[in-house]
Design a protein around this motif. Sequence first.
Motif, PDB file in Angstrom:
ATOM      1  N   UNK A 102     -31.126 -20.242  36.055  1.00  0.00           N
ATOM      2  CA  UNK A 102     -32.246 -20.666  36.901  1.00  0.00           C
ATOM      3  C   UNK A 102     -32.851 -19.480  37.650  1.00  0.00           C
ATOM      4  N   UNK A 103     -31.986 -18.550  38.086  1.00  0.00           N
ATOM      5  CA  UNK A 103     -32.473 -17.355  38.781  1.00  0.00           C
ATOM      6  C   UNK A 103     -33.330 -16.504  37.846  1.00  0.00           C
ATOM      7  N   UNK A 104     -32.958 -16.463  36.579  1.00  0.00           N
ATOM      8  CA  UNK A 104     -33.753 -15.738  35.593  1.00  0.00           C
ATOM      9  C   UNK A 104     -33.517 -14.247  35.553  1.00  0.00           C
ATOM     10  N   UNK A 105     -33.022 -13.700  36.660  1.00  0.00           N
ATOM     11  CA  UNK A 105     -32.748 -12.257  36.738  1.00  0.00           C
ATOM     12  C   UNK A 105     -31.481 -12.047  37.566  1.00  0.00           C
ATOM     13  N   UNK A 106     -30.812 -10.947  37.290  1.00  0.00           N
ATOM     14  CA  UNK A 106     -29.621 -10.600  38.063  1.00  0.00           C
ATOM     15  C   UNK A 106     -29.373  -9.107  37.914  1.00  0.00           C
ATOM     16  N   UNK A 152     -31.224  -7.014  35.049  1.00  0.00           N
ATOM     17  CA  UNK A 152     -31.277  -7.778  33.794  1.00  0.00           C
ATOM     18  C   UNK A 152     -32.118  -9.044  33.887  1.00  0.00           C
ATOM     19  N   UNK A 153     -32.760  -9.341  32.790  1.00  0.00           N
ATOM     20  CA  UNK A 153     -33.360 -10.647  32.594  1.00  0.00           C
ATOM     21  C   UNK A 153     -32.297 -11.507  31.917  1.00  0.00           C
ATOM     22  N   UNK A 154     -32.228 -12.773  32.287  1.00  0.00           N
ATOM     23  CA  UNK A 154     -31.190 -13.666  31.766  1.00  0.00           C
ATOM     24  C   UNK A 154     -31.789 -14.642  30.761  1.00  0.00           C
ATOM     25  N   UNK A 155     -31.110 -14.799  29.635  1.00  0.00           N
ATOM     26  CA  UNK A 155     -31.501 -15.740  28.599  1.00  0.00           C
ATOM     27  C   UNK A 155     -30.337 -16.691  28.330  1.00  0.00           C
ATOM     28  N   UNK A 156     -30.640 -17.947  28.057  1.00  0.00           N
ATOM     29  CA  UNK A 156     -29.619 -18.828  27.490  1.00  0.00           C
ATOM     30  C   UNK A 156     -29.846 -18.788  25.987  1.00  0.00           C
ATOM     31  N   UNK A 191     -24.827 -16.853  27.699  1.00  0.00           N
ATOM     32  CA  UNK A 191     -25.983 -16.222  28.327  1.00  0.00           C
ATOM     33  C   UNK A 191     -26.110 -14.790  27.832  1.00  0.00           C
ATOM     34  N   UNK A 192     -27.356 -14.338  27.697  1.00  0.00           N
ATOM     35  CA  UNK A 192     -27.642 -12.965  27.344  1.00  0.00           C
ATOM     36  C   UNK A 192     -28.248 -12.251  28.534  1.00  0.00           C
ATOM     37  N   UNK A 193     -27.828 -11.012  28.752  1.00  0.00           N
ATOM     38  CA  UNK A 193     -28.310 -10.194  29.868  1.00  0.00           C
ATOM     39  C   UNK A 193     -29.046  -8.991  29.287  1.00  0.00           C
ATOM     40  N   UNK A 194     -30.378  -9.043  29.373  1.00  0.00           N
ATOM     41  CA  UNK A 194     -31.226  -8.008  28.781  1.00  0.00           C
ATOM     42  C   UNK A 194     -31.643  -6.996  29.851  1.00  0.00           C
ATOM     43  N   UNK A 240     -16.391   0.334  17.156  1.00  0.00           N
ATOM     44  CA  UNK A 240     -17.141   0.885  18.297  1.00  0.00           C
ATOM     45  C   UNK A 240     -17.509   2.362  18.122  1.00  0.00           C
ATOM     46  N   UNK A 241     -17.568   2.841  16.895  1.00  0.00           N
ATOM     47  CA  UNK A 241     -17.829   4.269  16.663  1.00  0.00           C
ATOM     48  C   UNK A 241     -19.278   4.691  16.907  1.00  0.00           C
ATOM     49  N   UNK A 242     -20.242   3.808  16.624  1.00  0.00           N
ATOM     50  CA  UNK A 242     -21.653   4.223  16.665  1.00  0.00           C
ATOM     51  C   UNK A 242     -22.434   3.374  17.653  1.00  0.00           C
ATOM     52  N   UNK A 243     -22.723   3.935  18.817  1.00  0.00           N
ATOM     53  CA  UNK A 243     -23.440   3.213  19.866  1.00  0.00           C
ATOM     54  C   UNK A 243     -24.798   2.712  19.431  1.00  0.00           C
ATOM     55  N   UNK A 244     -25.458   3.440  18.527  1.00  0.00           N
ATOM     56  CA  UNK A 244     -26.801   3.053  18.097  1.00  0.00           C
ATOM     57  C   UNK A 244     -26.797   1.770  17.262  1.00  0.00           C
ATOM     58  N   UNK A 245     -25.624   1.304  16.831  1.00  0.00           N
ATOM     59  CA  UNK A 245     -25.548   0.061  16.057  1.00  0.00           C
ATOM     60  C   UNK A 245     -25.488  -1.184  16.937  1.00  0.00           C
ATOM     61  N   UNK A 246     -25.437  -0.993  18.258  1.00  0.00           N
ATOM     62  CA  UNK A 246     -25.232  -2.121  19.168  1.00  0.00           C
ATOM     63  C   UNK A 246     -26.513  -2.556  19.869  1.00  0.00           C
ATOM     64  N   UNK A 247     -26.550  -3.838  20.154  1.00  0.00           N
ATOM     65  CA  UNK A 247     -27.618  -4.409  20.972  1.00  0.00           C
ATOM     66  C   UNK A 247     -27.348  -4.030  22.422  1.00  0.00           C
ATOM     67  N   UNK A 248     -28.406  -3.798  23.199  1.00  0.00           N
ATOM     68  CA  UNK A 248     -28.194  -3.541  24.621  1.00  0.00           C
ATOM     69  C   UNK A 248     -28.150  -4.837  25.422  1.00  0.00           C
ATOM     70  N   UNK A 249     -28.350  -5.983  24.759  1.00  0.00           N
ATOM     71  CA  UNK A 249     -28.212  -7.261  25.454  1.00  0.00           C
ATOM     72  C   UNK A 249     -26.738  -7.644  25.481  1.00  0.00           C
TER      73      UNK A 249
END
Length: 196
Positions: free
Chosen positions: A128-132, A147-151, A180-183, A102-111
């Motif tokens: 089903x809601x698609x957003x949260x 967030x937009x929600x992805x399966x 689920x992914x939360x973008x 966890x040293x470098x934040x820029x290496x991580x996805x924001x999802x």
Amino acid sequence: MSELTAALGIAPVRHPLRDAFLKWQCRVRQIAMREGLGRPDDAVTPELWLEGAEAPMGHVITVLNKAPNASKTPELMHIAKRTADPAERRGKALEFLSQTYYQKGQEFSDMLTATFPPGSEGAARIREAGRCRLVFEAYAQRWELACRVWRLAEHHPLHQATWWHNFLFNPQLAPDTVILGFEPDWAASAADPSPV
């Protein structure tokens, strides 16, 4: 720009709130690994609000994954397959994740991602809601992410990273776990106090 397109090699759009959130998440997750033995706390288990709801649906345990171009999924898989002993597997996972992961934040996805049992009605409602909204409140900091929600399909890099990460801590994790992914939409998100 979608994290799904980022998985294809397109760089994510930079936003000051995004960078500050990833830096905060890396710090609090490193604390959880080093001092809390990996147990999820308030900093990684936000309230999940569906649009128009008068109360949160509940808390969800989120995973912060490396972006596909900095993936450590092969290392997580190696730890998981190296031993059948859950205690040894957990110990090796804690060692790996508490060092420099966890040293470098820029290496991580924001999802952010989260696992749900196969056939989960809650996951179906969220999808089903698609957003949260995900609301984090810990260490005198509040984040409210729209967030937009992805399966995520099984072949998606963040699905694989999430499944192997969680399997290290939960040997009963089902192969057909729903992920689920939360973008985040950073322009519609906020923090208090604001880091930018």
